[in-house]
Enzyme design. Sequence first.
Site, short mmCIF file in Angstrom:
data_model
loop_
_atom_site.label_atom_id
_atom_site.label_comp_id
_atom_site.label_asym_id
_atom_site.label_seq_id
_atom_site.Cartn_x
_atom_site.Cartn_y
_atom_site.Cartn_z
N LYS A 217 0.80 -1.23 0.00
CA LYS A 217 0.00 0.00 0.00
C LYS A 217 0.83 1.27 0.00
CE LYS A 217 -3.94 -1.86 2.46
NZ LYS A 217 -4.51 -2.00 3.79
N GLY A 373 10.13 -6.78 7.73
CA GLY A 373 10.10 -8.23 7.72
C GLY A 373 10.10 -8.84 6.33
P1 AMP Z 1 3.77 -4.19 3.28
O1 AMP Z 1 3.33 -4.85 4.55
O2 AMP Z 1 2.96 -3.01 2.88
O3 AMP Z 1 5.27 -3.94 3.24
O4 AMP Z 1 3.46 -5.23 2.13
C1 AMP Z 1 4.07 -6.48 2.02
C2 AMP Z 1 3.16 -7.36 1.22
O5 AMP Z 1 2.91 -6.76 -0.03
C3 AMP Z 1 3.71 -8.73 0.93
O6 AMP Z 1 2.99 -9.66 1.68
C4 AMP Z 1 3.46 -8.90 -0.57
O7 AMP Z 1 2.87 -10.14 -0.88
C5 AMP Z 1 2.49 -7.78 -0.89
N1 AMP Z 1 2.54 -7.37 -2.29
C6 AMP Z 1 3.59 -7.01 -3.02
N2 AMP Z 1 3.22 -6.78 -4.30
C7 AMP Z 1 1.89 -7.03 -4.38
C8 AMP Z 1 0.94 -6.99 -5.43
N3 AMP Z 1 1.30 -6.65 -6.67
N4 AMP Z 1 -0.34 -7.31 -5.14
C9 AMP Z 1 -0.70 -7.67 -3.89
N5 AMP Z 1 0.16 -7.71 -2.85
C10 AMP Z 1 1.44 -7.40 -3.09
#
Ligand code: AMP
Length: 417
Positions: A217, A373
């Site tokens: 996000k 993480g």
């Molecule tokens: P965050 O906690 O915001 O650092 O997000 C980490 C998560 O983002 C991980 O679990 C990834 O699987 C997810 N992520 C990365 N790229 C995508 C994507 N294109 N669509 C959905 N989730 C994503």
Amino acid sequence: MTIDQFKFAGKKAIVRVDFNVPLNENGVITDDTRIRGALPTLKKILSDGGSLIIMSHMGKPKGKVNPKLSLGQIKDAVAKALGTTVQFAPDCAKAQEAAANLKPGDVLLLENLRFYPEEEGKPVGIDKEDPAYEESKKAMKASQKEFAKTLASYADCYVMDAFGTAHRKHASTAVIADYFDKDHKMLGYLMEKEVKAVDNVLSNIKRPFVAIMGGSKVSSKIGIIENLLGKVDKLILCGGMTYTFAKAHGGEIGNSIVELDKLDVALGVEELAKKNGVELVLGEDSVIADAFSNDANTKIVPSNAIPAGWEGLDAGPETRKKFQAAIKGAKTILWNGPAGVFEFDNFTAGSRAIGEAVAEATSEGAFSLIGGGDSVACVNKFGLADKVSYISTGGGALLEAIEGKVLPGVAAILGEK
Ligand code: AMP
């Protein structure tokens, strides 16, 4: 005071660690990195002839006892890691007697601090809009002080070694420090190392400075993104955020993750980058899938032309090349957040490309700092852990420190700088 100066012999030390380790459904630890991270501090105190009172949170019990989040489950693992027996105090606020009986070399592990709402110090069960909220907040702050005082009463000195929660002003991470004078509180080795790594990046930025921000996000990272736009030469934005940017320009993004209420925020980021002369690097193509699954069918398409029923789960080949080119030649690198759903083996290519480029730049003299993480999991998954300069145990704490904020857990020991 520093941990190397303090004489622990015959003293009781209460140490805040981050033992918020992931457990499987049987309560077995699946990654003990955080326990290993605290060992230098814990072993130093024991080998100097001190006794240990170890305290931590686990998960988000929201101020209530939850056996699934009991630190009792990890007692044996902690004992094994320390090579000694560990006693367990099943109520962290009623451990006076157990603490008083500790002899040099003894170890007492306290139950999850967050079983008490006082740890976080936020009123529970009352809405922020409620007129009684402010009163309730005041009352909670007062009982948080009492809780911190109780914890402090167990020991002769306080050691803060939980970098992962150092950005929180909780009873055990900051408030407790008020009950020790400056000669009886200190940072642990892990905290010292983390603070130094951040200083290394902030005070001695070698350029070009390239930051890579990924994850799901924009909203959770907007603060750091805006802040980095005042510091970096290039900012790579990847992962799920890509689609909020694509959508903001009227792109078709199918079922991809998006924050429709953040389209103006995305455009604002682009504006600010332009104004500050920062090169903003966004993905151009995506590996798309017809389901959120490792086994989904995949295609490669431009990130702004994703058909209905499909979603972008990883960076495409052109994007990977673009990211690698942007990282090449960097002298300072900060990486937080994956470039795709790396948890699925078929969608790791974007994160892997970034990890490899970061490792290569590091071998050519860059200082690379990896935090959060998920990016740490990526680096481990791709076998690149020893090819980067520093892997932080902090996610939010690292980002706030990089934003230039003084972390409450650091300020509690060193004072406001
Ligand atoms: P965050 O906690 O915001 O650092 O997000 C980490 C998560 O983002 C991980 O679990 C990834 O699987 C997810 N992520 C990365 N790229 C995508 C994507 N294109 N669509 C959905 N989730 C994503």
